[in-house]
Design a protein around this motif. Structure first.
Motif, short mmCIF file in Angstrom:
data_model
loop_
_atom_site.label_atom_id
_atom_site.label_comp_id
_atom_site.label_asym_id
_atom_site.label_seq_id
_atom_site.Cartn_x
_atom_site.Cartn_y
_atom_site.Cartn_z
N PRO A 93 48.63 39.56 41.66
CA PRO A 93 48.99 39.02 40.36
C PRO A 93 50.49 38.77 40.28
CG PRO A 93 48.09 41.26 40.19
CD PRO A 93 48.36 40.99 41.62
N TYR A 100 54.12 43.73 41.28
CA TYR A 100 53.41 43.92 42.54
C TYR A 100 54.15 43.28 43.70
CZ TYR A 100 49.38 45.49 39.85
OH TYR A 100 48.55 46.18 39.02
N MET A 119 41.25 28.49 44.05
CA MET A 119 39.98 28.58 43.33
C MET A 119 39.40 27.20 43.03
SD MET A 119 39.02 31.65 43.22
CE MET A 119 37.79 31.92 41.94
N LEU A 129 33.46 30.44 47.56
CA LEU A 129 33.51 31.03 46.24
C LEU A 129 32.73 32.34 46.21
CD1 LEU A 129 34.70 30.47 43.51
CD2 LEU A 129 32.67 29.17 42.90
N VAL A 132 34.75 34.96 47.92
CA VAL A 132 35.80 35.49 47.03
C VAL A 132 35.20 36.52 46.09
CG1 VAL A 132 37.41 34.95 45.17
CG2 VAL A 132 37.24 33.43 47.14
N ALA A 133 34.06 36.18 45.49
CA ALA A 133 33.40 37.10 44.55
C ALA A 133 33.02 38.39 45.27
CB ALA A 133 32.18 36.43 43.94
N ALA A 136 36.11 40.40 46.05
CA ALA A 136 36.72 40.94 44.84
C ALA A 136 35.92 42.15 44.34
CB ALA A 136 36.78 39.87 43.75
N LEU A 137 34.60 42.04 44.39
CA LEU A 137 33.76 43.15 43.94
C LEU A 137 33.92 44.36 44.86
CD1 LEU A 137 30.58 41.15 42.91
CD2 LEU A 137 32.00 42.56 41.39
N LEU A 140 37.15 45.91 44.07
CA LEU A 140 36.99 46.63 42.80
C LEU A 140 36.34 47.98 43.05
CD1 LEU A 140 37.03 46.79 39.72
CD2 LEU A 140 34.88 45.49 39.69
N CYS A 143 38.81 50.29 44.50
CA CYS A 143 39.81 50.69 43.50
C CYS A 143 39.24 51.74 42.55
CB CYS A 143 40.29 49.45 42.73
SG CYS A 143 41.81 49.71 41.80
N ALA B 133 33.56 35.61 40.10
CA ALA B 133 34.79 35.84 40.85
C ALA B 133 35.96 36.11 39.90
CB ALA B 133 35.10 34.65 41.74
N ARG B 134 36.08 35.26 38.87
CA ARG B 134 37.17 35.40 37.91
C ARG B 134 37.13 36.78 37.23
NH1 ARG B 134 38.51 34.84 32.88
NH2 ARG B 134 36.37 34.64 32.16
N ALA B 136 35.53 39.49 38.27
CA ALA B 136 35.72 40.58 39.24
C ALA B 136 37.21 40.77 39.52
CB ALA B 136 34.98 40.27 40.53
N LEU B 137 37.94 39.66 39.66
CA LEU B 137 39.37 39.75 39.92
C LEU B 137 40.10 40.34 38.72
CD1 LEU B 137 39.87 36.37 41.78
CD2 LEU B 137 40.30 38.65 42.72
N ALA B 139 38.76 42.45 36.52
CA ALA B 139 38.43 43.88 36.52
C ALA B 139 39.25 44.62 37.57
CB ALA B 139 36.94 44.07 36.78
N LEU B 140 39.44 43.96 38.71
CA LEU B 140 40.25 44.55 39.78
C LEU B 140 41.68 44.76 39.30
CD1 LEU B 140 40.72 45.42 42.71
CD2 LEU B 140 41.03 43.00 43.30
N TRP B 141 42.21 43.75 38.61
CA TRP B 141 43.56 43.86 38.08
C TRP B 141 43.67 45.06 37.12
CZ3 TRP B 141 45.30 43.39 32.98
CH2 TRP B 141 46.69 43.32 32.83
#
Lengths: 240, 240
Positions: A93, A100, A119, A129, A132-133, A136-137, A140, A143, B133-134, B136-137, B139-141
């Motif tokens: 971000p 960061y 994107m 796509l 990426v999802a 990202a999951l 997550l 994290c 994806a959006r 998830a990203l 939520a990751l943030w």
DNA sequence: CGTGAGCTTGAGGATATTCAAAACTAGTGG
DNA sequence: CCACTAGTTTTGAATATCCTCAAGCTCACG
């Protein structure tokens, strides 16, 4: 056990790896070419920071090497939010309550993309796509596991959890035991686990004296008793 | 400031909301119908747990109400990994080092999807896949911000950060001040911030005595001095 | 080899926890 | 409408874990 630090060292190889990971190997169609023209290839030396080109969100694909994503709070306090290894896609971000930065732990080959444009292209390529999802999951999930560790675990449990989790990612089997060659320093580990270097050190010695691990040099750790480590990791189990 | 707890209470309305959020309003095509036949609609009362149907990963779309995602470590220690409000999509892993459960803070309307099948359908609908994806990203943030909080902040900074972040999500303006109606208990807050209820209480009193907040009843908090809270939130700033 | 950064070890101190009890809410029924 | 109760929240005192400060040690690199 994942593919380790294969030296890659080259723009062509880096793009190939990106194609294999994010485009299911299709290395010749139009989406691929657009990704290629969008990417900035960089070689980053150990210890250096990935330059913060503009002020936009970025994706970084790590073709080879290892990195850490560091968040900064007030007073110079640093939290390592995640470690990354070859083939990982990192979402960075631009701004927020904390700044960061992505730093190289070893020499790295990376591809830097502006998130927005990335994107947009991805929207024309469902495989990418979806990738990426999926990634990202997965990030997550990692994290969240870290949040449990930081919020509710003792120093010893944090170290044990760290060793187990890291073994899954970069561990290798050697004569029956699992061996880690840690690319990060004690300070990096401390900043990742919400501890100090001193506490990390003390816990390493304790685990060593318990016979659960053995260390040699600064970076090599042998996991002698994984079941014992799991038992001390504070992880939820039915038998708890 | 987001749309708050609009009572929804109905299967039809819940699906409508899902379509608006995840399918850009297209409430009549084939993908929509497949999502609809895949979803399990549920009304969950405050305090109840979203039932763990089978052992697979799930997505839960929250049509109305508020929930918490709880991870359990050994010894009954609980970490609230995230809070959710209307229109949020929650990803719940089936298994892992820690067990996850989704609990309702208020009465809720939800749609439960098995992740695998959900993603299969999403792969045919770029808008939805992009939305996954959006989210998830995002939520990751949020989770990363929480990691900084849990790893490196003092009790007071955690409370201040929590109030600011929560105000962004469910705060409302009333006579110049920002007012929060917290759906979660002190214990929930403590489990979210890696503290104990006692410590949360003490910090609330401290902030009250400093004149930064005012409370009435169990759930209402008025933010009297947001700049003051930010200054005490431990957030990175150029002036730090 | 020598040097310096990184790691380890030790002693003392601070923040948040634990244990215990009082005060307050919010819901219930007289 | 008020009293009552069960649970939550608040307050207080003592304790523990981890941090801070300080010094010695080791390893990796030149």
């Amino acid at each position: 056990m994942a593919t380790q630090t294969e030296k890659c060292a080259g723009e062509a190889q880096s793009f190939e790896r990106f194609g294999a990971a994010m485009l299911s190997g299709k290395v010749s169609d139009s989406a691929y070419l657009r990704f290629q023209s969008l990417a900035a290839y960089r070689q980053i030396n150990a210890g250096e920071t990935v330059p913060n080109m503009d002020l936009a969100d970025r994706f970084v694909f790590l073709a080879s090497g290892a990195t850490k994503l560091v968040a900064e709070a007030s007073g110079g306090r640093e939290q390592v939010v995640a470690f990354h290894f070859a083939d990982d896609l990192v979402s960075i971000p631009a701004r927020g309550p904390h700044g960061y930065t992505l730093r190289a732990l070893t020499d790295c080959d990376i591809l830097v993309f502006p998130s927005l444009e990335f994107m947009q292209i991805a929207h024309t390529e469902p495989v990418t796509l979806g990738e990426v999802a999926r990634r990202a999951l997965h990030a997550l999930w990692r994290c969240r596991e870290k949040a449990v560790l930081l919020g509710r675990k003792t120093a010893q449990e944090r170290i044990a959890s760290f060793l187990i989790a890291t073994a899954r990612r970069i561990g290798s089997i050697e004569r029956g035991a699992c061996v880690l060659s840690l690319p990060m320093s004690r300070r990096d580990i401390a900043d990742s686990l919400g501890l100090t270097t001193e506490t990390v050190s003390r816990q390493f010695t304790d685990l060593r004296q318990m016979g659960l691990i053995a260390t040699s040099g600064r970076s090599e750790v042998r996991l002698l008793d994984i079941a014992g480590l799991v038992a001390r990791s504070g992880n939820f189990s039915i038998a708890a």
